[in-house]
Enzyme design. Structure first.
Site, short mmCIF file in Angstrom:
data_model
loop_
_atom_site.label_atom_id
_atom_site.label_comp_id
_atom_site.label_asym_id
_atom_site.label_seq_id
_atom_site.Cartn_x
_atom_site.Cartn_y
_atom_site.Cartn_z
N ASP A 199 0.83 -1.19 0.14
CA ASP A 199 -0.04 -0.07 -0.14
C ASP A 199 0.83 1.14 -0.08
O ASP A 199 2.11 1.21 0.26
CB ASP A 199 -0.76 -0.03 1.25
N ASP A 221 -10.90 1.80 -3.27
CA ASP A 221 -11.45 1.42 -1.77
C ASP A 221 -12.91 1.27 -1.72
O ASP A 221 -13.42 0.87 -0.78
CB ASP A 221 -11.00 2.42 -0.80
C1 GLA Z 1 -5.66 1.67 2.24
C2 GLA Z 1 -6.08 0.70 1.40
C3 GLA Z 1 -7.19 -0.07 1.75
C4 GLA Z 1 -6.66 -0.72 3.23
C5 GLA Z 1 -6.30 0.44 4.13
C6 GLA Z 1 -5.47 -0.02 5.31
O1 GLA Z 1 -6.92 2.66 2.52
O2 GLA Z 1 -6.41 1.21 0.01
O3 GLA Z 1 -7.58 -1.16 0.99
O4 GLA Z 1 -5.60 -1.63 3.08
O5 GLA Z 1 -5.24 1.34 3.36
O6 GLA Z 1 -5.13 0.83 6.13
#
Ligand code: GLA
Length: 723
Positions: free
Chosen positions: A459, A524
């Protein structure tokens, strides 16, 4: 000067692929100019004796010298085009007039390459590299600048290359977006003044991913000439389309450089990333299919050389967030396995100091309170259930509240006389510093060596703002290169570990990072209605197998809107499918529905992930069609209230094959708009045994469809009887 056709002064350099060709007019001592990029033509079909300079008469109020459209516009020659290089030494030496010196060409069955060598009077040498891939019709360009002057050069801009856009390509399309709403399609007329797009987020970004399209006015998903480009780069970028003096346009793209970011010492060279250009006269689906073939054959790196079936994921994020509790995670894994899930991905929250997103980033070892015996026992449990184990990490980041930052506060990118700028309470590490990348490599390598982890969700949750290195120089591009190097060394050491590129959802999706990763976390936003637009956009650039798509909870956590489980499943089916919800809470009926869609995905993933993908619009929604080897899967999604009482037959433009197709309804979400007591013989037949339809009829007349309410989906199988 009169032209003597019997003594041509120039050469036409030609690259060709299955459907496309690039032609450059070459004359030693002059700037090479573009003659053509588009439909394939044989050399015998070309008039080679007329140089571009002879094709025009001098216009009023123009410079005396006549050239065509340059392959790399210089500066100071009277052309009003954006120069492809902007560089100077303390304000001097800013004029660059490129002249041809030599070239090299190679040809193989898979590709043809051309390298042009140019020079400028100020002691700069330039190599322009072109590679045309035979089976995908994608032309790849990059440039290398060699500073052979005696002075350091301040580099402000170096295009990867320039691509000619014929005058009848009049529209430009690109993606806008924001967190949770990636890949929003924007199409406008290309203004007389041209078009520009800049991204200064330090990552590919939600707002302006590195891609754009040039279209003819009447081109659409299925027809018309389109040129699309993607920059293989995960940082700042700039795209420009300039109007040339004949009304056509020239597109250039490259890395956007911050002030002072790149100094080229005497004797040093600068290599740009690669710009990939897809040409088609089969509309937007044509250029997308080219990109899909190109990503599959030239970009994606699979362990052992071939992709294995994309496993169904269970991601813990929207199920438990930071509340990692052994019993809960084991129960989640058990329910997931029973549903048919094949890979269990433990998201954020597993390392120390991580009860929320305020602390802990940088300390990449298991939290002793949540995992007193490490990750091993949970991994054993997951594997015992027949699933692989994957782990979330965010290596480039550090929270000020972490052991790492307390030990090395100077490791963060920052500008010394400015206050630290936080994003999601975190800072960005200067990965280009050897000690920082060594630390990250060691921590990740230890995790991968000591645990049976087959997957990393990598990420990156904030923009790069004050990205200055320890010397105070802006280091956006260095950061991207260092990230690629880190990914590369991890891939070499752990080739069986797949990596997902995530950046607050789809903030880092590009062909650069795809060389080191195997999946994108597309967004997301798991709201199925939002996802239709997001996935339609992303699929214009990338094949479905790399587009992570999850069945999320209802109501969706990002929008508060609820859709039926079947609709959420139907949308997630057209990607690399997964589930991201607390599956312990499913009712038996819901579990059965979800398990059925998961099994449908498994039956159809070879078609979804190995074939040709097309998309189109209906009056009130969209359709997606994936086909391979005589089989096709079609999704028809109704987003808005119907425009008419009945649905017009859906023409399956792009459906390949002749003869008859057996059409079956595999799945349905939502309600039909019809009287409850009305007979539905057609739908019943589609549902029961299926209906034989001629492929030609499906292409030209269309598939009769029931009229559906908004937020519904129909998923069909089409199987050619004699493929
Ligand atoms: C980001 C990612 C999510 C999740 C969060 C965790 O927002 O896009 O899918 O993994 O971080 O903190």
């Amino acid at each position: 000067m009169p032209i003597d056709p019997s003594a041509p002064t120039h050469t036409l350099l030609r690259l060709e692929s299955a459907n496309c060709c690039a032609l450059i007019e070459w004359e030693v001592g002059r700037m090479p100019v573009w003659r053509h990029f588009g439909a394939r033509m044989a050399m015998t079909q070309l008039s080679t004796q007329w140089p571009a300079s002879a094709l025009r008469r001098q216009a009023n109020a123009s410079m005396d010298r006549l050239d065509g459209n340059p392959v790399f516009p210089g500066f100071g020659n009277g052309l009003s085009l954006n120069p492809a290089l902007r560089a100077h030494t303390d304000g001097r030496g800013a004029v660059h007039e490129w002249v041809a010196t030599s070239f090299e060409q190679t040809t193989s069955a898979a590709k043809q390459t051309l390298e042009l060598h140019l020079q400028d009077a100020s002691g700069l040498l330039l190599d322009l590299h072109f590679t045309l891939c035979w089976e995908s019709d994608v032309l790849s360009l990059h440039s290398t600048l060699h500073n052979r002057s005696a002075h350091a050069l301040q580099l402000d801009w170096q295009a990867c290359g320039c691509v000619p856009l014929p005058a009848d390509l009049s529209d430009v399309a690109h993606f806008s977006g924001q967190w949770g709403h990636e890949f929003q399609w924007q199409r406008t007329a290309l203004a007389a003044t041209g078009w520009q797009m800049q991204n200064r987020h330090g990552r590919s970004s939600h707002e302006a991913p590195p891609a754009c399209f040039a279209l003819t006015p009447h081109s659409n998903d299925h027809q018309g000439e389109v040129i699309a480009v993607q920059l293989a780069w995960s940082g700042n970028h700039q795209f420009a389309m300039d109007r040339c003096d004949d009304g056509s346009a020239l597109l250039q793209a490259g890395v956007w450089l911050a002030p002072g970011e790149t100094q080229l010492a005497a004797g040093a060279s600068n290599h740009t990333p690669t710009l990939h250009v897809s040409w088609s006269n089969q509309g937007l689906n044509g250029v997308s299919q080219n990109f899909h073939r190109f990503a599959r054959s030239q970009v994606l790196q699979w362990n052992g050389g071939t992709m294995r079936a994309r496993p169904v994921h269970l991601n813990t994020w929207e199920a438990v967030y930071f509340d990692h509790d052994d019993a809960t995670l084991r129960a989640l894994a058990e329910r997931a396995a029973a549903l048919g899930v094949e890979r269990f991905v433990l998201d954020d929250g597993w390392f120390p100091g991580r009860p929320n997103d305020h602390s802990g980033l940088g300390d990449w070892w298991p939290d002793e309170q949540k995992y007193p015996h490490g990750l091993g026992p949970l991994i054993d449990h997951v594997q015992g259930l027949g699933m692989e184990f994957g782990l979330w990490v965010e290596p480039e980041m550090v929270n000020p509240d972490s052991d790492l930052f307390r030990a090395h506060p100077d490791w963060a990118l920052q500008v010394s006389d400015h206050p630290l700028q936080l994003g999601r309470q975190q800072l960005v590490l200067d990965v280009a510093r050897p000690e920082v990348s060594a630390y990250l490599f060691e921590k990740l390598d230890t995790l991968l060596r000591e645990n049976s982890i087959r997957y990393l969700k990598w990420d990156m949750n904030r923009d790069l703002a004050q990205a200055a290195d320890a010397q105070g120089h802006m280091a956006y591009a260095a950061q991207v290169r260092a990230l690629y190097a880190l990914l590369q060394s991890l891939r070499e050491k752990h080739p069986a570990v797949e990596i997902e590129s995530c950046a607050s959802g789809g903030g880092r999706m590009d062909l650069g990072i795809l060389q080191y990763t195997q999946r994108f976390w597309t967004s997301d936003n798991n709201d199925a209605v939002s996802r239709i637009a997001i996935q339609s956009g992303a699929a214009r650039l990338f094949p479905l197998e790399v587009l992570g798509a999850h069945v999320g909870p209802a109501p969706a956590h990002t929008t508060g809107r609820s859709q039926s489980l079947a609709l959420r499943c139907a949308v997630a089916l057209f990607g690399h499918m997964g589930v991201e919800a607390d599956v312990r809470k499913l009712t038996p009926d819901e579990a059965e529905v979800l398990a059925r869609w998961i099994s449908l995905y498994k039956k159809w993933r070879d078609v979804l992930h190995g074939g040709t993908f097309s998309q189109g619009c209906t009056p009130n929604g969209v359709w997606w069609l994936a086909q391979s080897g005589g089989k096709a899967i079609l999704g028809v999604f109704t987003q808005r209230a119907p425009a008419s009482m009945h649905h017009a037959p859906l023409r399956l433009t792009g459906l390949v094959g002749d003869g008859f197709c057996q059409v079956r309804l595999l799945g349905m979400a939502g309600q039909e708009r019809a009287r409850g007591d009305a007979l539905a013989p057609w739908l019943d037949a589609l549902r029961d045994t299926g209906v034989a339809c001629a492929a030609t009829e499906l292409r030209h007349i269309g598939l009769p469809l029931p009229n559906m309410n908004p937020e519904s989906a129909l998923v069909f199988a089409l199987e050619l009887q004699n493929p």
